[in-house]
Motif scaffolding. Sequence first.
Motif, PDB file in Angstrom:
ATOM      1  N   ASP A   3      16.035 -47.204 -31.035  1.00 49.25           N
ATOM      2  CA  ASP A   3      15.221 -47.950 -29.899  1.00 49.25           C
ATOM      3  C   ASP A   3      15.413 -47.563 -28.666  1.00 49.25           C
ATOM      4  O   ASP A   3      16.476 -46.891 -28.278  1.00 49.25           O
ATOM      5  N   CYS A   4      14.591 -48.022 -27.689  1.00 51.94           N
ATOM      6  CA  CYS A   4      14.835 -47.715 -26.371  1.00 51.94           C
ATOM      7  C   CYS A   4      16.196 -48.189 -25.689  1.00 51.94           C
ATOM      8  O   CYS A   4      16.656 -47.323 -24.862  1.00 51.94           O
ATOM      9  N   ARG A   5      16.452 -49.286 -25.908  1.00 54.30           N
ATOM     10  CA  ARG A   5      17.871 -49.562 -25.394  1.00 54.30           C
ATOM     11  C   ARG A   5      19.000 -48.587 -25.962  1.00 54.30           C
ATOM     12  O   ARG A   5      20.019 -48.251 -25.062  1.00 54.30           O
ATOM     13  N   VAL A  29      14.468 -36.724 -30.522  1.00 57.07           N
ATOM     14  CA  VAL A  29      13.457 -37.462 -31.343  1.00 57.07           C
ATOM     15  C   VAL A  29      12.725 -38.534 -30.776  1.00 57.07           C
ATOM     16  O   VAL A  29      11.497 -38.606 -30.326  1.00 57.07           O
ATOM     17  N   HIS A  30      13.512 -39.332 -30.119  1.00 59.22           N
ATOM     18  CA  HIS A  30      13.145 -40.740 -29.404  1.00 59.22           C
ATOM     19  C   HIS A  30      12.195 -40.037 -28.084  1.00 59.22           C
ATOM     20  O   HIS A  30      11.371 -40.635 -27.849  1.00 59.22           O
ATOM     21  N   LEU A  31      13.115 -39.209 -27.238  1.00 65.13           N
ATOM     22  CA  LEU A  31      12.345 -38.667 -26.166  1.00 65.13           C
ATOM     23  C   LEU A  31      10.855 -38.063 -26.433  1.00 65.13           C
ATOM     24  O   LEU A  31      10.146 -38.157 -25.589  1.00 65.13           O
ATOM     25  N   ILE A  33       8.623 -38.951 -28.451  1.00 67.21           N
ATOM     26  CA  ILE A  33       7.535 -39.942 -28.761  1.00 67.21           C
ATOM     27  C   ILE A  33       7.786 -41.075 -27.785  1.00 67.21           C
ATOM     28  O   ILE A  33       6.786 -41.941 -27.850  1.00 67.21           O
ATOM     29  N   CYS A  34       8.647 -40.882 -26.786  1.00 66.53           N
ATOM     30  CA  CYS A  34       8.650 -42.232 -25.994  1.00 66.53           C
ATOM     31  C   CYS A  34       8.701 -41.936 -24.371  1.00 66.53           C
ATOM     32  O   CYS A  34       9.706 -41.171 -23.766  1.00 66.53           O
ATOM     33  N   PRO A  35       7.634 -41.757 -23.829  1.00 67.45           N
ATOM     34  CA  PRO A  35       7.509 -41.175 -22.537  1.00 67.45           C
ATOM     35  C   PRO A  35       8.182 -41.687 -21.565  1.00 67.45           C
ATOM     36  O   PRO A  35       8.728 -41.349 -20.369  1.00 67.45           O
ATOM     37  N   GLY A  36       8.379 -43.150 -21.664  1.00 66.68           N
ATOM     38  CA  GLY A  36       9.499 -44.025 -20.708  1.00 66.68           C
ATOM     39  C   GLY A  36      10.686 -43.482 -20.550  1.00 66.68           C
ATOM     40  O   GLY A  36      11.239 -43.065 -19.673  1.00 66.68           O
ATOM     41  N   CYS A  37      11.174 -43.403 -21.885  1.00 72.03           N
ATOM     42  CA  CYS A  37      12.689 -42.819 -21.936  1.00 72.03           C
ATOM     43  C   CYS A  37      12.753 -41.446 -21.563  1.00 72.03           C
ATOM     44  O   CYS A  37      13.856 -40.908 -20.983  1.00 72.03           O
ATOM     45  N   ALA A  38      11.827 -40.794 -21.896  1.00 70.30           N
ATOM     46  CA  ALA A  38      11.671 -39.281 -21.446  1.00 70.30           C
ATOM     47  C   ALA A  38      11.902 -39.057 -19.748  1.00 70.30           C
ATOM     48  O   ALA A  38      12.513 -38.423 -19.347  1.00 70.30           O
TER      49      ALA A  38
HETATM   50 ZN   LIG Z   1      12.063 -45.406 -25.386  1.00 68.60          ZN
END
Ligand SMILES: [Zn+2]
Length: 68
Positions: A3-5, A29-31, A33-38
């Motif tokens: 998850d993001c955290r 994988v998370h990056l 699908i997740c523009p914020g974390c990218a």
């Molecule tokens: Zn994220």
Amino acid sequence: MLDCRRAHDVLSDSIDGVLPWWKRILLRVHLSICPGCARTDQSLRSCHGVVGSLRDMPPIIEDEDPPG
Ligand SMILES: [Zn+2]
């Protein structure tokens, strides 16, 4: 799946290069699908790059050249 955290926790380790490969894959994988974390990844990396390049710079030595 991260998850993001957890992704944020893992990011700095990944930049330091101390992350096991499977965690790197989870993070990727998370990056993807997740523009914020990218975006966080990008800014952390650019910060790190600046710090690294500053560290690599030679110290400024003010030596006095004799005139002429
Ligand atoms: Zn994220």
